[in-house]
Design a protein around this motif. Structure first.
Motif, short mmCIF file in Angstrom:
data_model
loop_
_atom_site.label_atom_id
_atom_site.label_comp_id
_atom_site.label_asym_id
_atom_site.label_seq_id
_atom_site.Cartn_x
_atom_site.Cartn_y
_atom_site.Cartn_z
N PHE A 55 7.44 9.81 20.37
CA PHE A 55 7.07 10.86 19.41
C PHE A 55 6.84 12.18 20.14
O PHE A 55 6.11 12.23 21.12
N GLU A 56 7.44 13.23 19.64
CA GLU A 56 7.23 14.58 20.16
C GLU A 56 6.41 15.36 19.14
O GLU A 56 6.56 15.16 17.93
N ASP A 57 5.56 16.24 19.62
CA ASP A 57 4.73 17.09 18.76
C ASP A 57 3.97 16.28 17.71
O ASP A 57 3.82 16.69 16.56
N PHE A 58 3.50 15.11 18.13
CA PHE A 58 2.76 14.22 17.23
C PHE A 58 1.41 14.83 16.90
O PHE A 58 0.70 15.33 17.76
N ARG A 59 1.06 14.78 15.61
CA ARG A 59 -0.29 15.17 15.21
C ARG A 59 -0.65 14.52 13.87
O ARG A 59 0.20 14.37 12.98
N TYR A 60 -1.89 14.09 13.80
CA TYR A 60 -2.41 13.58 12.54
C TYR A 60 -2.76 14.77 11.66
O TYR A 60 -3.32 15.76 12.13
N VAL A 61 -2.43 14.68 10.38
CA VAL A 61 -2.70 15.77 9.45
C VAL A 61 -3.70 15.38 8.36
O VAL A 61 -4.21 16.26 7.66
N ARG A 62 -3.98 14.09 8.24
CA ARG A 62 -4.94 13.64 7.22
C ARG A 62 -5.43 12.25 7.57
O ARG A 62 -4.67 11.43 8.07
N GLU A 63 -6.69 12.02 7.29
CA GLU A 63 -7.28 10.69 7.46
C GLU A 63 -7.91 10.29 6.14
O GLU A 63 -8.72 11.03 5.58
N ILE A 64 -7.51 9.12 5.66
CA ILE A 64 -8.00 8.62 4.38
C ILE A 64 -8.78 7.34 4.64
O ILE A 64 -8.26 6.41 5.26
N GLY A 65 -10.02 7.31 4.19
CA GLY A 65 -10.87 6.14 4.36
C GLY A 65 -12.27 6.57 4.71
O GLY A 65 -12.48 7.48 5.52
N ALA A 66 -13.23 5.92 4.12
CA ALA A 66 -14.63 6.26 4.35
C ALA A 66 -15.09 5.75 5.71
O ALA A 66 -14.59 4.74 6.21
N ASP A 67 -16.05 6.44 6.30
CA ASP A 67 -16.65 5.97 7.54
C ASP A 67 -17.17 4.55 7.34
O ASP A 67 -17.83 4.27 6.34
N GLY A 68 -16.84 3.68 8.25
CA GLY A 68 -17.30 2.30 8.16
C GLY A 68 -16.45 1.41 7.28
O GLY A 68 -16.68 0.20 7.23
N ALA A 69 -15.48 1.97 6.56
CA ALA A 69 -14.62 1.16 5.71
C ALA A 69 -13.65 0.35 6.57
O ALA A 69 -13.30 0.73 7.68
N ALA A 70 -13.19 -0.77 6.04
CA ALA A 70 -12.26 -1.62 6.78
C ALA A 70 -10.84 -1.07 6.78
O ALA A 70 -10.07 -1.36 7.69
N ASP A 71 -10.49 -0.27 5.78
CA ASP A 71 -9.12 0.22 5.66
C ASP A 71 -9.07 1.74 5.80
O ASP A 71 -9.89 2.46 5.23
N HIS A 72 -8.07 2.18 6.56
CA HIS A 72 -7.84 3.60 6.78
C HIS A 72 -6.35 3.89 6.75
O HIS A 72 -5.53 3.05 7.13
#
Length: 136
Positions: free
Chosen positions: A52-69
């Protein structure tokens, strides 16, 4: 911020591997069968970070401590722009036991398949070596 995201953004492959459960299952966006186990998943992640080139996360979905993200990202592979998502499930101990990656568009997925396919013999050898060392 999820620890997996922190490790990826830092390109810290040792931290990434430490976050994987021994029985993690990796589902690739370009392979039919999932890859079970920490050695193969860690090897794949080490190589994906290079591909991957120029990889960056743009959004994170999931509550702190949740099992799924869900971690939405952008990158380039072989000159193709891609958007993708890492879907993570973590156990109560915080280790990732399920990682599924999806990417779009099709041309980007094809470029990713080509780039990773060219490395797959090395990936498999790294995973086999890690398994042998673990079992010794």
């Amino acid at each position: 911020m999820h620890p997996f995201r922190k490790a990826v953004e830092a390109r810290d492959t040792a931290a990434l591997e430490a976050l994987l459960a021994d029985d993690v299952v990796f589902t690739s966006p370009v392979a039919f069968k999932p890859y079970p186990g920490k050695p193969i998943t860690a090897a794949i992640l080490r190589h994906v970070i290079e591909v991957f080139e120029d990889f960056r996360y743009v959004r994170e979905i999931g509550a702190d401590g949740a099992a799924d993200h869900a971690l939405v990202f952008t990158a380039r592979v072989g000159g193709k722009e891609i958007t993708g998502c890492d879907f993570l499930h973590t156990r109560p101990d915080g280790l990732v036991d399920d990682l599924m990656v999806m990417v779009r568009p099709l041309s980007g997925a094809q470029a990713l398949a080509e780039a990773m396919g060219a490395r797959f013999d090395r990936i498999a050898a790294e995973a086999a070596g890690a398994e042998a060392a673990r079992d010794a």
